[in-house]
Design a protein around this motif. Structure first.
Motif, mmCIF file in Angstrom:
data_model
loop_
_atom_site.group_PDB
_atom_site.id
_atom_site.type_symbol
_atom_site.label_atom_id
_atom_site.label_comp_id
_atom_site.label_asym_id
_atom_site.label_seq_id
_atom_site.Cartn_x
_atom_site.Cartn_y
_atom_site.Cartn_z
ATOM 1 N N ILE A 73 3.608 -9.049 -7.738
ATOM 2 C CA ILE A 73 2.359 -9.157 -8.513
ATOM 3 C C ILE A 73 1.241 -8.385 -7.814
ATOM 4 C CG2 ILE A 73 0.555 -10.746 -9.283
ATOM 5 C CD1 ILE A 73 2.770 -12.837 -9.706
ATOM 6 N N GLY A 74 1.172 -8.509 -6.488
ATOM 7 C CA GLY A 74 0.138 -7.798 -5.733
ATOM 8 C C GLY A 74 0.243 -6.294 -5.887
ATOM 9 N N PHE A 75 1.465 -5.772 -5.846
ATOM 10 C CA PHE A 75 1.664 -4.333 -5.985
ATOM 11 C C PHE A 75 1.358 -3.863 -7.410
ATOM 12 C CE2 PHE A 75 4.324 -4.383 -2.035
ATOM 13 C CZ PHE A 75 3.546 -3.460 -1.348
ATOM 14 N N ILE A 76 1.631 -4.718 -8.385
ATOM 15 C CA ILE A 76 1.269 -4.377 -9.761
ATOM 16 C C ILE A 76 -0.253 -4.252 -9.878
ATOM 17 C CG2 ILE A 76 1.196 -5.223 -12.149
ATOM 18 C CD1 ILE A 76 3.957 -6.476 -11.649
ATOM 19 N N GLY A 77 -0.960 -5.182 -9.227
ATOM 20 C CA GLY A 77 -2.430 -5.123 -9.216
ATOM 21 C C GLY A 77 -2.937 -3.850 -8.560
ATOM 22 N N ALA A 78 -2.320 -3.466 -7.448
ATOM 23 C CA ALA A 78 -2.727 -2.244 -6.757
ATOM 24 C C ALA A 78 -2.446 -1.018 -7.615
ATOM 25 C CB ALA A 78 -1.984 -2.132 -5.422
ATOM 26 N N ALA B 62 -7.929 -6.716 -8.804
ATOM 27 C CA ALA B 62 -8.297 -7.651 -7.742
ATOM 28 C C ALA B 62 -7.695 -9.031 -7.994
ATOM 29 C CB ALA B 62 -9.817 -7.749 -7.629
ATOM 30 N N ILE B 63 -7.738 -9.492 -9.253
ATOM 31 C CA ILE B 63 -7.181 -10.814 -9.596
ATOM 32 C C ILE B 63 -5.675 -10.843 -9.329
ATOM 33 C CG2 ILE B 63 -6.646 -12.371 -11.506
ATOM 34 C CD1 ILE B 63 -9.386 -11.690 -12.682
ATOM 35 N N LEU B 64 -4.965 -9.798 -9.738
ATOM 36 C CA LEU B 64 -3.518 -9.754 -9.525
ATOM 37 C C LEU B 64 -3.178 -9.740 -8.035
ATOM 38 C CD1 LEU B 64 -2.381 -7.218 -12.284
ATOM 39 C CD2 LEU B 64 -1.998 -9.696 -12.232
ATOM 40 N N ILE B 65 -3.936 -8.966 -7.263
ATOM 41 C CA ILE B 65 -3.694 -8.915 -5.817
ATOM 42 C C ILE B 65 -3.947 -10.275 -5.174
ATOM 43 C CG2 ILE B 65 -4.525 -7.949 -3.632
ATOM 44 C CD1 ILE B 65 -4.987 -5.308 -5.124
ATOM 45 N N LEU B 66 -5.028 -10.937 -5.589
ATOM 46 C CA LEU B 66 -5.352 -12.249 -5.015
ATOM 47 C C LEU B 66 -4.340 -13.307 -5.423
ATOM 48 C CD1 LEU B 66 -9.245 -12.303 -5.323
ATOM 49 C CD2 LEU B 66 -7.856 -11.868 -3.305
ATOM 50 N N ILE B 67 -3.813 -13.212 -6.643
ATOM 51 C CA ILE B 67 -2.736 -14.136 -7.051
ATOM 52 C C ILE B 67 -1.519 -13.904 -6.171
ATOM 53 C CG2 ILE B 67 -1.068 -14.652 -8.880
ATOM 54 C CD1 ILE B 67 -3.301 -14.124 -10.911
ATOM 55 N N GLY B 68 -1.215 -12.630 -5.928
ATOM 56 C CA GLY B 68 -0.092 -12.299 -5.051
ATOM 57 C C GLY B 68 -0.277 -12.862 -3.663
ATOM 58 N N ILE B 69 -1.484 -12.727 -3.113
ATOM 59 C CA ILE B 69 -1.773 -13.261 -1.779
ATOM 60 C C ILE B 69 -1.656 -14.781 -1.771
ATOM 61 C CG2 ILE B 69 -3.548 -13.499 0.004
ATOM 62 C CD1 ILE B 69 -4.664 -10.804 -0.969
ATOM 63 N N TYR B 70 -2.112 -15.422 -2.839
ATOM 64 C CA TYR B 70 -2.032 -16.881 -2.936
ATOM 65 C C TYR B 70 -0.579 -17.349 -2.867
ATOM 66 C CZ TYR B 70 -2.254 -21.596 -4.819
ATOM 67 O OH TYR B 70 -2.098 -22.951 -5.006
ATOM 68 N N LEU B 71 0.301 -16.653 -3.570
ATOM 69 C CA LEU B 71 1.716 -17.019 -3.548
ATOM 70 C C LEU B 71 2.347 -16.731 -2.184
ATOM 71 C CD1 LEU B 71 2.787 -15.678 -7.065
ATOM 72 C CD2 LEU B 71 2.411 -18.063 -6.400
ATOM 73 N N ILE B 72 1.899 -15.680 -1.546
ATOM 74 C CA ILE B 72 2.462 -15.290 -0.257
ATOM 75 C C ILE B 72 2.032 -16.226 0.869
ATOM 76 C CG2 ILE B 72 2.237 -13.526 1.557
ATOM 77 C CD1 ILE B 72 2.415 -11.459 -0.641
#
Length: 299
Positions: free
Chosen positions: A129-134, A277-287
């Motif tokens: 998800i984070g990479f999709i956001g990037a 930014a939202i997608l990256i932060l969701i990714g970080i939250y899961l990580i």
């Protein structure tokens, strides 16, 4: 005072605010200095500040420890110092801050590849998800128009990957080295090649103090002392006291700080910035969720 500097949440907030502000400081410094001058000054300045501790530490250090000090320093305290200013000649400070928040995702990937640190499915999902956001940020923002900034955006991502390698080395290979000595040793060593780079930029030989240099010099001084030397010292301390993943949670606050400074400075802020930014932060939250602890089998 010692309790405050040992508090992981204080360290986390301080680092996030300081590093989140570094992108706008780099942008302001680029008005006068070249990317190579900015990177070299940051490392040389930090090396000079910490040399009184760093040089004796290096001289007393075991060969194996010295090896990992040099490697960690290259990825965390040398290479990114040049990558970010080069990238920000074409990439906005707010976009740079958002893309730099990918550090926890790279820690997850490199932790598995190089150190065998296993992850949960949710963490892998978070990385995707984070990479999709990037990717959405890079391909759909104005930076991918006629004057494509794809390559410069990738330098930001490379800088984040470099920070991730540094964090893992510090945690896995240098966990018992005092944070002050670690920071001082790293900058004392890498100040030497940085000084060579600074010489070849011509700044040392040709510098003349002008009125236009006063404000950028102030930004550079703040960036060097607080954004480089002190922030990195506290970051190493945070990694050693907690984990590379916990320390990387600063990635939640870092892009917010960078975005606020960017907006105040009149930078464009589009829908894609928000979505990415939202997608990256969701990714970080899961990580941020810890991997499964190894089970102890009774004998």
């Amino acid at each position: 005072m010692r309790k405050i500097f040992n508090n992981r949440w204080f360290l986390l907030v301080f680092i996030s605010l300081t590093w989140g502000s570094s992108f706008i400081l780099i942008k302001k410094s680029l008005l006068v200095f070249s990317p190579y001058e900015i990177g070299a000054i940051r490392v040389v300045g930090s090396g000079l500040i910490l040399a009184i501790i760093g040089i004796p530490t290096l001289l007393r250090m075991r060969r194996n420890t010295l090896f990992w000090i040099i490697i960690a320093g290259f990825f965390g305290n040398f290479l990114p110092m040049f990558l970010f200013p080069i990238a920000q000649t074409q990439v906005s400070s707010s976009l740079a801050g958002i893309l730099d928040s990918l550090v926890p995702i790279f820690i997850l990937i490199f932790g598995f590849v190089f150190f065998g640190i296993k992850s949960k499915f949710t963490q892998v999902l978070g990385a995707v998800i984070g990479f999709i956001g990037a990717a959405s940020l890079i391909f759909f923002t104005k930076g991918n128009s006629e004057n494509s900034q794809f390559g410069y955006a990738m330098l930001i991502i490379l800088g984040g990957a470099s920070y991730a390698i540094n964090s893992l080395i510090v945690k896995e290979k240098l966990p018992n080295l005092d944070a002050i000595k670690l920071t001082a040793a790293v900058y004392s060593f890498w100040a030497i090649p940085s000084l060579v780079i600074l010489y070849f930029t011509g700044m040392i030989q040709n510098f003349e103090m002008k009125t236009a240099y006063v404000e950028p010099l102030f930004y550079m001084a703040f960036l060097t002392v607080f954004g480089t030397a002190i922030a990195m010292l506290l970051y190493f301390k945070l990694i050693q006291n907690t984990s590379a993943v916990f320390a990387s949670i600063s990635s939640y606050l870092l892009p917010v700080v960078a975005i606020i400074w960017g907006i105040l400075d009149g930078e464009e802020f589009s829908f894609w910035y928000i979505l990415g930014a939202i997608l990256i932060l969701i990714g970080i939250y899961l990580i941020r969720e810890k991997p499964n602890s190894p089970k102890i089998v009774p004998k």
